[in-house]
Design an enzyme around this catalytic site. Structure first.
Site, short mmCIF file in Angstrom:
data_model
loop_
_atom_site.label_atom_id
_atom_site.label_comp_id
_atom_site.label_asym_id
_atom_site.label_seq_id
_atom_site.Cartn_x
_atom_site.Cartn_y
_atom_site.Cartn_z
N GLY A 172 3.93 -6.62 6.09
CA GLY A 172 3.54 -7.37 6.80
C GLY A 172 2.40 -7.23 6.89
N SER A 173 1.44 -6.59 7.00
CA SER A 173 0.70 -6.47 7.84
C SER A 173 -1.03 -7.06 6.82
CB SER A 173 -0.10 -5.10 7.43
OG SER A 173 0.38 -4.30 8.53
N PRO A 194 9.71 -4.23 -0.09
CA PRO A 194 10.42 -3.86 0.72
C PRO A 194 10.31 -4.20 2.85
CG PRO A 194 11.10 -2.63 -1.59
CD PRO A 194 9.72 -3.16 -1.44
N VAL A 195 10.97 -5.10 3.12
CA VAL A 195 10.82 -4.59 4.31
C VAL A 195 10.91 -3.79 5.16
CG1 VAL A 195 11.79 -6.22 6.86
CG2 VAL A 195 11.38 -7.33 5.00
N ALA A 196 9.81 -3.50 5.50
CA ALA A 196 9.81 -2.12 7.30
C ALA A 196 10.05 -0.49 6.36
CB ALA A 196 11.26 -2.53 8.29
N ALA A 197 9.38 -0.97 5.59
CA ALA A 197 9.71 0.17 4.42
C ALA A 197 8.35 1.17 4.05
CB ALA A 197 9.80 -0.40 3.04
N ASP A 209 -2.97 -1.79 10.82
CA ASP A 209 -3.14 -1.77 8.92
C ASP A 209 -3.80 -3.35 8.34
OD1 ASP A 209 -2.49 0.92 9.17
OD2 ASP A 209 -0.28 -0.02 7.95
N LYS A 233 0.93 -1.04 -0.81
CA LYS A 233 -0.15 -0.18 -0.28
C LYS A 233 1.42 1.24 0.23
CE LYS A 233 0.95 1.29 4.57
NZ LYS A 233 1.80 2.35 4.66
P1 ATP Z 1 3.99 0.09 8.18
O1 ATP Z 1 3.95 0.09 6.99
O2 ATP Z 1 2.72 -1.06 8.62
O3 ATP Z 1 4.42 0.60 9.33
P2 ATP Z 1 6.43 -1.45 6.93
O4 ATP Z 1 6.26 -1.29 5.30
O5 ATP Z 1 6.94 -0.54 7.62
O6 ATP Z 1 5.11 -1.76 8.09
P3 ATP Z 1 6.31 -4.67 7.69
O7 ATP Z 1 7.47 -4.98 6.08
O8 ATP Z 1 5.49 -4.77 7.60
O9 ATP Z 1 6.74 -2.79 7.96
O10 ATP Z 1 7.50 -5.21 8.57
C1 ATP Z 1 7.53 -4.43 9.90
C2 ATP Z 1 8.56 -5.41 11.09
O11 ATP Z 1 8.02 -6.47 10.74
C3 ATP Z 1 9.84 -5.59 10.13
O12 ATP Z 1 11.05 -5.25 10.07
C4 ATP Z 1 9.93 -7.13 10.33
O13 ATP Z 1 10.64 -7.26 11.48
C5 ATP Z 1 8.68 -7.51 10.91
N1 ATP Z 1 7.66 -8.73 9.85
C6 ATP Z 1 6.87 -9.37 10.61
N2 ATP Z 1 6.41 -10.56 9.97
C7 ATP Z 1 6.95 -9.85 8.04
C8 ATP Z 1 6.58 -9.83 7.34
N3 ATP Z 1 5.60 -11.31 7.09
N4 ATP Z 1 6.89 -9.99 6.34
C9 ATP Z 1 7.42 -8.43 6.74
N5 ATP Z 1 7.96 -7.63 7.96
C10 ATP Z 1 7.57 -8.59 8.78
#
Ligand code: ATP
Length: 280
Positions: A103-104, A95-98, A137, A11
């Site tokens: 994750g949501s 990308p993670v934590a992005a 989310d 999103k």
């Molecule tokens: P938001 O925009 O809701 O803050 P985000 O995109 O910034 O989310 P995510 O990619 O959801 O962040 O990841 C946040 C943290 O959740 C990561 O640092 C990771 O360690 C943990 N995590 C747990 N499960 C997952 C998953 N399935 N995918 C990604 N990260 C995950």
């Protein structure tokens, strides 16, 4: 059927107003949230033996109970009261934590997939209620429409229909903690909320609502975010902004070619993740 493969889309936030800090530590927000077709892929396979396993090859994504997908599967297995288990395999493209809600979205896909596999017949409303216990989310990804999200992000209503547009996503790979961003946000006493338009006909109409209060914390600490925003605008974006708490920046383009040209430029010799996607 004991196996299912699902797409979990990312999103972006077209709008993120932080209204107030609540006594429980959360914040009341007003967001406009839009899904885009950059997707993780998740395969769920029921097993006769109990237990949940999560595999994901991407660094920074936990296996086991630390993974939000594990928690989602666990909540529906418990609700079903079945002795079965499940294996969850995640191909991570988001990308993670992005700030892209990866994750949501994974958790929402697992709730919807387990509902099918276990023949639970739960309504989307019920899945959203379970989802919010996993993350604010999560319900949005079950709602599946461009949403106005209020409360902590769980109170959803549909936005007027918006045109499908091309989005360029660029992530510079710096680490931004969402908790740190909210802790450092300076809130004014009374925030005036802009009235949102009743209709959206083109990319410009969508860009007219762009605002993200969290940029005031993240950009001073990570000037590369402003650098990417400026570069996107110079490369023809009609609007460009940070998504969520960052660090991903997104820009909206008039057509695919313009977005692709900008992607090429911004991914060469920078080491940045850059992908184009379409809104869903
Ligand atoms: P938001 O925009 O809701 O803050 P985000 O995109 O910034 O989310 P995510 O990619 O959801 O962040 O990841 C946040 C943290 O959740 C990561 O640092 C990771 O360690 C943990 N995590 C747990 N499960 C997952 C998953 N399935 N995918 C990604 N990260 C995950």
């Amino acid at each position: 059927m004991n196996s299912i493969t699902l797409k979990a889309p990312a999103k972006v936030n077209y709008l993120l107003d932080v209204i107030r800090r609540r006594s429980d530590g959360y914040h009341d927000l007003r967001m406009v949230m839009q899904r885009v077709n950059l997707c993780d892929e998740i395969t769920l396979s029921l097993t006769r033996a109990p237990g949940i396993s999560v595999t994901c090859e991407k660094n920074g994504v936990p296996d086991g109970p630390g993974n939000i997908a594990w928690k989602a599967a666990n909540s529906l297995l418990e609700l079903a009261g079945t002795p079965q288990g499940v294996t969850i395999s995640i191909t991570k493209n988001i990308p993670v934590a992005a700030g892209l809600g990866g994750g949501s979205s994974d958790a929402a896909a697992v709730l919807m997939g387990m509902n099918e596999l276990l023949h639970l017949g739960l309504s989307d409303q019920r899945l959203m209620e379970i989802g919010v216990t996993l993350g604010a989310d999560v319900p949005f990804f079950i709602f599946k429409k461009t949403a106005l999200a209020e409360g902590i992000g769980e109170a959803l209503s549909a936005m007027p229909l918006m045109p499908t547009v091309w989005v360029l996503l660029v992530n510079p790979g710096v680490h931004v903690s969402t908790a740190w961003v909210y802790k450092n946000l300076q809130l004014t006493n009374r925030k005036e909320l802009n009235k949102l338009p009743d209709s959206y006909h083109d990319v410009k109409d969508i860009c007219s609502i762009f605002a993200n209060d969290l940029e005031s914390v993240t950009i001073p600490a990570f000037p590369v975010i402003a650098e990417i925003k400026n570069a996107m605008m110079q490369l023809g974006a009609l609007g460009s902004m940070m998504s969520g708490s960052g660090p991903t920046v997104f820009g909206l383009y008039q057509n695919r070619d313009a977005a692709e040209q900008a992607r090429k430029t911004l991914s060469s010799n920078t080491g940045w993740f850059a992908a184009i996607a379409e809104t869903l």
